[in-house]
Design a protein around this motif. Structure first.
Motif, short mmCIF file in Angstrom:
data_model
loop_
_atom_site.label_atom_id
_atom_site.label_comp_id
_atom_site.label_asym_id
_atom_site.label_seq_id
_atom_site.Cartn_x
_atom_site.Cartn_y
_atom_site.Cartn_z
N GLY A 1 0.78 -1.23 0.00
CA GLY A 1 0.00 0.00 0.00
C GLY A 1 0.81 1.28 0.00
N ASP A 2 2.08 1.19 0.35
CA ASP A 2 2.91 2.41 0.33
C ASP A 2 3.93 2.28 -0.80
OD1 ASP A 2 4.17 4.86 1.13
OD2 ASP A 2 3.33 4.50 3.13
N THR B 1 1.80 -5.05 -10.52
CA THR B 1 0.78 -5.73 -11.29
C THR B 1 0.63 -5.05 -12.63
OG1 THR B 1 -0.36 -6.16 -9.20
CG2 THR B 1 -1.61 -6.55 -11.21
P1 ADP Z 1 4.16 2.21 -7.39
O1 ADP Z 1 3.58 2.87 -8.59
O2 ADP Z 1 4.59 3.11 -6.29
O3 ADP Z 1 5.16 1.15 -7.74
P2 ADP Z 1 1.94 0.44 -7.46
O4 ADP Z 1 0.79 1.22 -7.91
O5 ADP Z 1 2.65 -0.42 -8.44
O6 ADP Z 1 2.94 1.42 -6.71
O7 ADP Z 1 1.51 -0.51 -6.25
C1 ADP Z 1 0.79 0.02 -5.14
C2 ADP Z 1 1.07 -0.83 -3.92
O8 ADP Z 1 0.61 -2.16 -4.16
C3 ADP Z 1 2.56 -0.96 -3.59
O9 ADP Z 1 2.68 -1.04 -2.17
C4 ADP Z 1 2.94 -2.28 -4.22
O10 ADP Z 1 4.02 -2.88 -3.54
C5 ADP Z 1 1.66 -3.08 -4.05
N1 ADP Z 1 1.44 -4.10 -5.09
C6 ADP Z 1 1.29 -3.94 -6.43
N2 ADP Z 1 1.06 -5.12 -7.05
C7 ADP Z 1 1.07 -6.05 -6.09
C8 ADP Z 1 0.90 -7.47 -6.07
N3 ADP Z 1 0.69 -8.18 -7.19
N4 ADP Z 1 0.98 -8.10 -4.88
C9 ADP Z 1 1.22 -7.41 -3.75
N5 ADP Z 1 1.37 -6.11 -3.68
C10 ADP Z 1 1.30 -5.41 -4.84
#
Ligand code: ADP
Ligand code: MG
Length: 332
Positions: A32-33, A127
């Motif tokens: 989430g962060d 993702t």
């Molecule tokens: P950023 O753009 O800062 O990389 P993201 O939008 O990709 O952030 O992701 C938001 C949050 O969700 C982050 O804390 C990231 O680690 C988490 N996250 C994204 N995809 C997954 C996943 N498949 N499983 C677990 N956590 C995820």
């Protein structure tokens, strides 16, 4: 990062929230962060490993999503086991062709069931849309003096393996369904097929064994590419050789019913076993049998580390056998 390849924001964030956000037991801050926050226990170091599973390459299209989620984490946990490390947390990078809710729910359930059993937190990831690919980076902790490295085998060490080898490869042969494997399939009951499919799709990472080998084993590896290939990594890194005895290799009641050529291929060059292969001095034998008893896990002594380089395979008469994987090409 926001690019055209990413899901539209609401569905991407909703998906992460719904399927991949879970309470953490070890991390200070999870999903989430911008980053997760995690500290290693005092006096320990981090053990870190990544494994990627690509559809069509590492698993068949249409693999049960619960089992796929489970196995994706299991193969990473297996690397921690082989290092003698305790699981802490993992990140999950996912490329998904679509966001099918039933698939995602089952995938996440399979993965998190194993994560909870090992107190391993999902702390972040990425993702994106793309061909189905699952990439996990796992973090564990281990006291520096208790790591089980590949380069620490000693001359005269016993060579051990956990569990039984080859069943996962037998299941793969049946899934591939070539002409030879039709004969194999005919001799296997439905119940046996379920058992070997579980060995292929739901391997049990040997974390407890890896931890129990502290002070006993010198070197270890998990068997992901087949005994010969993986044991050879230990021997090369430790600059020594070994002899192993074909008759001692732990074989299941299912595989032993197969023709000898099939048995040998599955035992020696199978892969996907996710058992541990380790070396330990003679003085550790009784303690290792005690570990086997305590963990209710078969541990078998299959050979010895030697000064002469190379890996020798000995038959029932202790004669050197020439095992050439290419001799079984029809089966691969
Ligand atoms: P950023 O753009 O800062 O990389 P993201 O939008 O990709 O952030 O992701 C938001 C949050 O969700 C982050 O804390 C990231 O680690 C988490 N996250 C994204 N995809 C997954 C996943 N498949 N499983 C677990 N956590 C995820
Ligand atoms: Mg990101």
């Amino acid at each position: 990062m926001k690019t055209a390849a990413h899901f539209d924001q609401p569905s991407e964030f909703e998906l992460i929230k719904r399927y991949f956000t879970h309470p953490c037991s070890q991390a200070l801050l999870g999903v989430g962060d911008d980053c997760a926050l995690l500290s290693a226990p005092k006096q320990e170091v981090l053990a870190i490993s990544s494994d990627m599973l690509v559809e069509g390459q590492h698993f068949f299209s249409g693999t049960d999503p619960y089992r796929l989620g489970y196995k994706s984490l299991a193969v990473n946990l297996s690397d921690l086991a082989a290092m003698g490390a305790k699981p802490l947390a993992f990140t999950l990078a996912l490329a998904l062709p679509n966001n099918n809710p039933e698939w995602l729910a089952a995938f996440s359930k399979g993965m998190m069931s194993l994560a909870k059993a090992h107190h391993c937190d999902l702390i972040g990831g990425d993702t994106t849309r793309g061909p189905l690919t699952i990439s996990i980076t796992i973090l564990g902790s281990v006291a520096p003096q208790s790591t089980l490295r590949r380069d620490m085998a000693c001359i005269d060490d016993d060579i051990w393996v956990s569990g039984e080898l080859g069943d996962a490869r037998l299941a793969l042969a049946i899934l591939r369904g070539s002409a030879e494997t039709e004969c194999v399939a005919q001799s296997i009951t439905e119940h046996e097929l379920q058992q070997i499919m579980a060995r292929l799709e739901c391997p049990e990472p040997r974390i407890a064994l890896g931890l129990a080998l502290y002070g006993l084993a010198h070197a270890a590896i998990d068997i992901s590419d087949g005994l010969i290939s993986d044991l050879s990594h230990i021997l090369t890194r430790s600059q020594c050789g070994a002899s192993i005895y074909l008759a001692r290799l732990p074989i299941s009641a299912i595989l032993i019913k197969q023709p000898q050529t099939v048995q040998q291929l599955c035992l020696l060059a199978g892969g996907d076993d996710y058992e541990l292969c380790f070396t330990a001095p003679f003085s550790a034998r009784s303690a290792i049998y005690a570990v086997s008893h305590r963990l209710k896990l078969k541990l078998t002594r299959i050979g010895k580390v030697e000064i002469q380089q190379g890996l020798r395979l000995l038959d029932h008469n202790e004669q050197i056998m020439y095992f050439d994987k290419t001799g079984f090409d029809h089966f691969v």
